[in-house]
Design an enzyme around this catalytic site. Structure first.
Site, mmCIF file in Angstrom:
data_model
loop_
_atom_site.group_PDB
_atom_site.id
_atom_site.type_symbol
_atom_site.label_atom_id
_atom_site.label_comp_id
_atom_site.label_asym_id
_atom_site.label_seq_id
_atom_site.Cartn_x
_atom_site.Cartn_y
_atom_site.Cartn_z
ATOM 1 N NE ARG A 97 -39.980 34.962 -32.190
ATOM 2 C CZ ARG A 97 -41.005 34.618 -32.958
ATOM 3 N NH1 ARG A 97 -41.283 33.358 -33.151
ATOM 4 N NH2 ARG A 97 -41.754 35.531 -33.548
ATOM 5 C CB THR A 98 -37.990 39.025 -26.512
ATOM 6 O OG1 THR A 98 -37.307 38.807 -27.740
ATOM 7 C CG2 THR A 98 -37.016 39.550 -25.481
ATOM 8 C CE LYS A 126 -53.958 57.963 -14.468
ATOM 9 N NZ LYS A 126 -53.966 57.676 -13.024
ATOM 10 N NE ARG A 147 -38.422 43.467 -27.698
ATOM 11 C CZ ARG A 147 -38.372 42.514 -28.620
ATOM 12 N NH1 ARG A 147 -39.313 42.426 -29.535
ATOM 13 N NH2 ARG A 147 -37.398 41.634 -28.625
ATOM 14 C CG HIS A 180 -32.497 41.814 -28.955
ATOM 15 N ND1 HIS A 180 -32.710 41.434 -27.646
ATOM 16 C CD2 HIS A 180 -33.556 41.337 -29.668
ATOM 17 C CE1 HIS A 180 -33.854 40.758 -27.580
ATOM 18 N NE2 HIS A 180 -34.377 40.683 -28.787
HETATM 19 C C1 NCD Z 1 -35.881 40.399 -32.991
HETATM 20 C C2 NCD Z 1 -36.012 41.794 -32.421
HETATM 21 O O1 NCD Z 1 -37.000 42.106 -31.762
HETATM 22 O O2 NCD Z 1 -35.082 42.548 -32.654
HETATM 23 N N1 NCD Z 1 -36.867 39.506 -32.515
HETATM 24 C C3 NCD Z 1 -36.644 38.838 -31.350
HETATM 25 O O3 NCD Z 1 -36.395 39.425 -30.317
HETATM 26 N N2 NCD Z 1 -36.643 37.495 -31.409
HETATM 27 C C4 NCD Z 1 -35.780 40.366 -34.458
HETATM 28 C C5 NCD Z 1 -36.858 41.013 -35.273
HETATM 29 O O4 NCD Z 1 -37.882 41.436 -34.751
HETATM 30 O O5 NCD Z 1 -36.661 41.069 -36.485
#
Ligand code: NCD
Length: 363
Positions: A97-98, A126, A147, A180
């Site tokens: 999703r993100t 490398k 991320r 997040h």
């Molecule tokens: C969350 C995350 O990555 O922290 N997911 C997301 O970004 N929608 C929640 C999760 O992975 O549990």
């Protein structure tokens, strides 16, 4: 000694780990000031960067974007606004999703995107240093969305760039077990849209692995900007919210209560926010020993929940919500997921100063 003013973009401080540790130890308010480059929103690293006026503005821009993009003319216009910008998505942790919502948010704004999703395919393998990798991403793109499994990776990337001539905004799209913030933005937006009368005066129930769940940590911090919010922290004892967030809530006068009584708390909540066990952070499978069977939302619970409450989940779910609950009109997690698109588009537009141009376009 804090580093010299980063708004000048001069390589004022030495880069490298020592410099980062010095920077990292600063209070978040000071870090935000040092990284802001004279703009209200440049990097997006912490939930603490968002105050109520900024949250309200983001909400308005989201609303505007969703209406604008309903027509071909409006959608075509939105896609011109940042067509001169490029985004890099650096996602070294799994994401559906993100990743997709950031990528599509960029595309809605007309931006080009590139990505690294597996660091094994980049020169990091490398032996390239962290700093050289981040500088390289910044050489080709105008914003880096990150991320990472490590709590401080995105913050460190922002710090590194401030020691170089080319600084681009860094967005934290999920940092280890820390925060997040963009998920919290879309959660706030969803709550404001779906709760009659908005967030103020409501009770938010956060359920699950509150210890390592970065979404609930950022969301709890955002609640400080809404009057008379109560937070029910519902988890097994092993997964209690960590003291840093509890301290921040107490300091802001937000009432919270910790309990393991899931079924008992349900009838009090206006928002039921479910989360999964974050077992990717286990050192040696210790989550398996935690009994989470009592923290699952099943159809038989629905009669306990207020008629106008909403049920949220950042997703992915792994059994915390029985799919039969999806049919209930209070289940809002699919709307929440879609809201990620508008929220992230609004955020990026704001970072690049495109808010005015978008709002000026009447539908
Ligand atoms: C969350 C995350 O990555 O922290 N997911 C997301 O970004 N929608 C929640 C999760 O992975 O549990």
């Amino acid at each position: 000694m804090p580093p010299a003013d980063a708004t000048t973009d001069k390589p004022a401080v030495k880069s490298g780990l020592a410099a980062f540790e010095e920077f990292h130890a600063l209070p978040i308010s000071e870090k935000i000031a040092l990284l802001s480059r004279g703009r209200e929103l440049y990097h997006c690293l912490f939930a603490e960067q968002f105050d109520r006026p900024l949250l309200d503005r983001l909400g308005r821009l989201c609303d505007h974007l969703r209406v604008l993009t309903k027509t071909k003319e409006g959608d075509d216009f939105v896609a011109t606004v940042l067509s001169h910008r490029r985004a890099m998505l650096y996602f070294s942790q799994p994401s559906t999703r993100t990743f997709l919502s950031f990528q599509n948010a960029c595309h809605i704004l007309g931006m080009k995107t590139c990505e690294i999703r597996d660091p094994r395919t980049s020169s990091e393998m490398k032996g390239e240093s962290f700093e050289d990798s981040i500088r390289t991403f910044a050489s080709y793109t105008d914003i880096i969305i990150i991320r990472h499994f490590e709590n401080n990776f995105a913050e460190h990337a922002a710090r590194v760039l401030h020691g170089t001539p080319r600084v681009v905004p860094i967005v934290n799209a999920g940092a280890g077990t820390f925060q997040h913030p963009t998920q919290a933005l879309l959660d706030v937006y969803t709550m404001n849209r779906c709760l009659e009368g908005g967030i103020e005066g409501t009770t938010l129930m956060l359920v699950g692995d509150l210890k390592r769940g970065r979404t609930v940590r950022s969301l709890a911090l955002m609640m400080r900007h809404y009057r008379d919010v109560r937070i029910l922290l519902v988890s097994p004892p092993e997964f209690r919210m960590r003291p840093d967030i509890l301290d921040a809530l107490r300091a802001a006068g937000v009432f919270y209560e910790e309990t393991s009584d899931f079924a008992g708390a349900l009838s009090e909540a206006d928002t039921v926010y479910m989360t999964r066990v974050q077992d990717e952070h286990d050192a040696a499978g210790e989550s398996r020993a935690v009994n989470v069977a009592g923290f699952v939302l099943r159809p038989e619970h629905l009669r306990r929940i207020k008629p106008k409450a909403i049920i949220l989940h950042p997703l992915p779910r792994r059994g915390e919500i029985d799919p039969a609950v999806d049919l209930d009109p209070r289940a809002a997690y699919w709307r929440q997921e879609r809201n990620g698109l508008w929220t992230r588009a609004a955020l990026i537009a704001m970072i690049f100063g495109a808010e005015k141009a978008l709002l000026a376009r009447i539908t």
